[in-house]
Scaffold this motif. Structure first.
Motif, PDB file in Angstrom:
ATOM      1  N   SER A 183       0.851  -1.188   0.000  1.00 42.64           N
ATOM      2  CA  SER A 183       0.000   0.000   0.000  1.00 42.64           C
ATOM      3  C   SER A 183       0.886   1.237   0.000  1.00 42.64           C
ATOM      4  O   SER A 183       2.100   1.158   0.188  1.00 42.64           O
ATOM      5  CB  SER A 183      -0.938   0.016   1.213  1.00 42.64           C
ATOM      6  N   GLY A 184       0.254   2.390  -0.198  1.00 46.07           N
ATOM      7  CA  GLY A 184       0.990   3.634  -0.307  1.00 46.07           C
ATOM      8  C   GLY A 184       1.272   3.968  -1.760  1.00 46.07           C
ATOM      9  O   GLY A 184       0.752   3.323  -2.673  1.00 46.07           O
ATOM     10  N   ALA A 185       2.095   4.965  -1.968  1.00 46.55           N
ATOM     11  CA  ALA A 185       2.385   5.412  -3.335  1.00 46.55           C
ATOM     12  C   ALA A 185       3.849   5.820  -3.465  1.00 46.55           C
ATOM     13  O   ALA A 185       4.436   6.396  -2.546  1.00 46.55           O
ATOM     14  CB  ALA A 185       1.491   6.595  -3.713  1.00 46.55           C
ATOM     15  N   ILE A 186       4.425   5.492  -4.628  1.00 46.35           N
ATOM     16  CA  ILE A 186       5.768   5.945  -4.992  1.00 46.35           C
ATOM     17  C   ILE A 186       5.648   6.668  -6.319  1.00 46.35           C
ATOM     18  O   ILE A 186       5.209   6.078  -7.313  1.00 46.35           O
ATOM     19  CB  ILE A 186       6.750   4.769  -5.134  1.00 46.35           C
ATOM     20  N   THR A 187       6.009   7.944  -6.339  1.00 43.67           N
ATOM     21  CA  THR A 187       5.915   8.718  -7.572  1.00 43.67           C
ATOM     22  C   THR A 187       7.281   9.271  -7.946  1.00 43.67           C
ATOM     23  O   THR A 187       8.047   9.715  -7.091  1.00 43.67           O
ATOM     24  CB  THR A 187       4.917   9.880  -7.447  1.00 43.67           C
ATOM     25  N   PHE A 188       7.569   9.218  -9.238  1.00 48.59           N
ATOM     26  CA  PHE A 188       8.810   9.754  -9.797  1.00 48.59           C
ATOM     27  C   PHE A 188       8.437  10.741 -10.880  1.00 48.59           C
ATOM     28  O   PHE A 188       7.809  10.376 -11.870  1.00 48.59           O
ATOM     29  CB  PHE A 188       9.669   8.628 -10.370  1.00 48.59           C
ATOM     30  N   GLU A 189       8.769  11.999 -10.661  1.00 48.05           N
ATOM     31  CA  GLU A 189       8.410  13.080 -11.577  1.00 48.05           C
ATOM     32  C   GLU A 189       6.911  13.045 -11.896  1.00 48.05           C
ATOM     33  O   GLU A 189       6.488  13.223 -13.031  1.00 48.05           O
ATOM     34  CB  GLU A 189       9.252  13.011 -12.847  1.00 48.05           C
ATOM     35  N   GLY A 190       6.134  12.769 -10.841  1.00 53.48           N
ATOM     36  CA  GLY A 190       4.686  12.782 -10.957  1.00 53.48           C
ATOM     37  C   GLY A 190       4.055  11.493 -11.445  1.00 53.48           C
ATOM     38  O   GLY A 190       2.827  11.379 -11.449  1.00 53.48           O
ATOM     39  N   GLN A 191       4.864  10.507 -11.842  1.00 54.05           N
ATOM     40  CA  GLN A 191       4.319   9.240 -12.348  1.00 54.05           C
ATOM     41  C   GLN A 191       4.315   8.193 -11.251  1.00 54.05           C
ATOM     42  O   GLN A 191       5.310   8.010 -10.530  1.00 54.05           O
ATOM     43  CB  GLN A 191       5.139   8.731 -13.536  1.00 54.05           C
ATOM     44  N   ASN A 192       3.203   7.476 -11.136  1.00 58.97           N
ATOM     45  CA  ASN A 192       3.052   6.431 -10.130  1.00 58.97           C
ATOM     46  C   ASN A 192       3.839   5.190 -10.556  1.00 58.97           C
ATOM     47  O   ASN A 192       3.484   4.514 -11.520  1.00 58.97           O
ATOM     48  CB  ASN A 192       1.556   6.087  -9.961  1.00 58.97           C
ATOM     49  N   LEU A 193       4.902   4.878  -9.816  1.00 59.37           N
ATOM     50  CA  LEU A 193       5.764   3.760 -10.207  1.00 59.37           C
ATOM     51  C   LEU A 193       5.114   2.407  -9.979  1.00 59.37           C
ATOM     52  O   LEU A 193       5.517   1.425 -10.598  1.00 59.37           O
ATOM     53  CB  LEU A 193       7.088   3.828  -9.441  1.00 59.37           C
ATOM     54  N   SER A 194       4.123   2.339  -9.104  1.00 64.13           N
ATOM     55  CA  SER A 194       3.482   1.047  -8.855  1.00 64.13           C
ATOM     56  C   SER A 194       2.726   0.546 -10.071  1.00 64.13           C
ATOM     57  O   SER A 194       2.368  -0.630 -10.150  1.00 64.13           O
ATOM     58  CB  SER A 194       2.540   1.143  -7.650  1.00 64.13           C
ATOM     59  N   GLN A 195       2.498   1.426 -11.030  1.00 59.63           N
ATOM     60  CA  GLN A 195       1.802   1.040 -12.258  1.00 59.63           C
ATOM     61  C   GLN A 195       2.769   0.764 -13.410  1.00 59.63           C
ATOM     62  O   GLN A 195       2.341   0.511 -14.536  1.00 59.63           O
ATOM     63  CB  GLN A 195       0.826   2.147 -12.659  1.00 59.63           C
ATOM     64  N   VAL A 196       4.080   0.804 -13.116  1.00 60.55           N
ATOM     65  CA  VAL A 196       5.093   0.592 -14.152  1.00 60.55           C
ATOM     66  C   VAL A 196       5.811  -0.726 -13.878  1.00 60.55           C
ATOM     67  O   VAL A 196       6.316  -0.940 -12.778  1.00 60.55           O
ATOM     68  CB  VAL A 196       6.111   1.750 -14.164  1.00 60.55           C
TER      69      VAL A 196
END
Length: 234
Positions: A55-68
């Motif tokens: 759970s939670g969120a990791i974003t890199f330059e505004g993009q959600n990395l959990s979806q990559v």
């Protein structure tokens, strides 16, 4: 550039990261310090997609990395230099560097980057045809860093780069990491050598049993009595 917000990560029933939140600004060198098992390496694995978060969120330059997918995160500009170096022992130094750039197609720029990493680590240029497995531990760490740089990342994740190395090699490794940062790249550094890490970082977080216990500037943490007792031998 990078933000972790209330990230939780499990290894089966082991709760390795517990609501971890942190940020890394563009151009910063941020250190994660803490004892073994504190969750430092797990934080990097979560960012680079090596282990999914619960759970939670990791974003890199505004993009959600959990979806990559993990193997595509490198295309976004993130490179992970793993603990234990993990070079391809049967391949040459040059072949290891080429694998670091396997997603790139800009041959002219690749040649420039190869020449650049050889200026950072001249010894690798002298041994570019040598099997990586025959290098010393320090030389393999140099190769692991150079291989990560060959993807031309904007964010570099370093996991225990000084582990098991002689003091003179440790000094050289930290000098290169500082130089990489000074050239405009962003760095998230996991390191048990808290003293060295704090002396080259802009900010730092202290992890303890999977949680962020403290954060601040190096000056603040070096002056903190709890940090001095636990991580600085005093």
């Amino acid at each position: 550039m990078l933000e972790l917000n209330l990230v939780n990560l499990f290894y089966n029933r082991i709760h390795a990261l517990k609501d971890v939140s942190l940020t890394v600004g563009e151009g910063e060198l941020v250190a994660l310090i803490g004892a073994n098992g504190a969750g430092k390496s797990s934080t990097l694995r979560a960012i680079s997609g090596m282990h999914p978060i619960k759970s939670g969120a990791i974003t890199f330059e505004g993009q959600n990395l959990s979806q990559v997918p993990g193997h595509l995160i490198i295309d976004l500009g993130i490179a992970h230099c793993p603990e234990g170096r993990q070079v391809f022992g049967r391949l040459s130094v040059k072949e290891n560097l080429e694998l670091g750039a396997f997603r790139r197609r800009d041959k002219a720029a690749l040649k420039q980057d190869e020449e650049w990493v050889y200026t950072l680590f001249p010894l690798l240029a002298d041994r570019n045809a040598q099997a990586a497995g025959t290098l010393s531990g320090g030389e393999q760490q140099m190769l692991a860093i150079a291989r990560a740089l060959m993807s031309r990342p904007r964010l570099l994740l370093f996991d225990e780069p000084s582990l098991g190395l002689a003091p003179l090699i440790v000094e050289q490794i930290f000098k290169v990491i500082k130089e990489i940062k000074d050239q405009g790249r962003t760095v998230l550094l996991v390191e048990q050598n808290a003293y060295q890490a704090l002396h080259i970082s802009d900010r730092a977080y202290v992890l303890e049993t999977g949680m962020v216990k403290l954060s601040g500037t190096p000056q603040e943490l070096l002056a903190n009595e709890e940090v001095k007792r636990a991580y600085l031998g005093g």
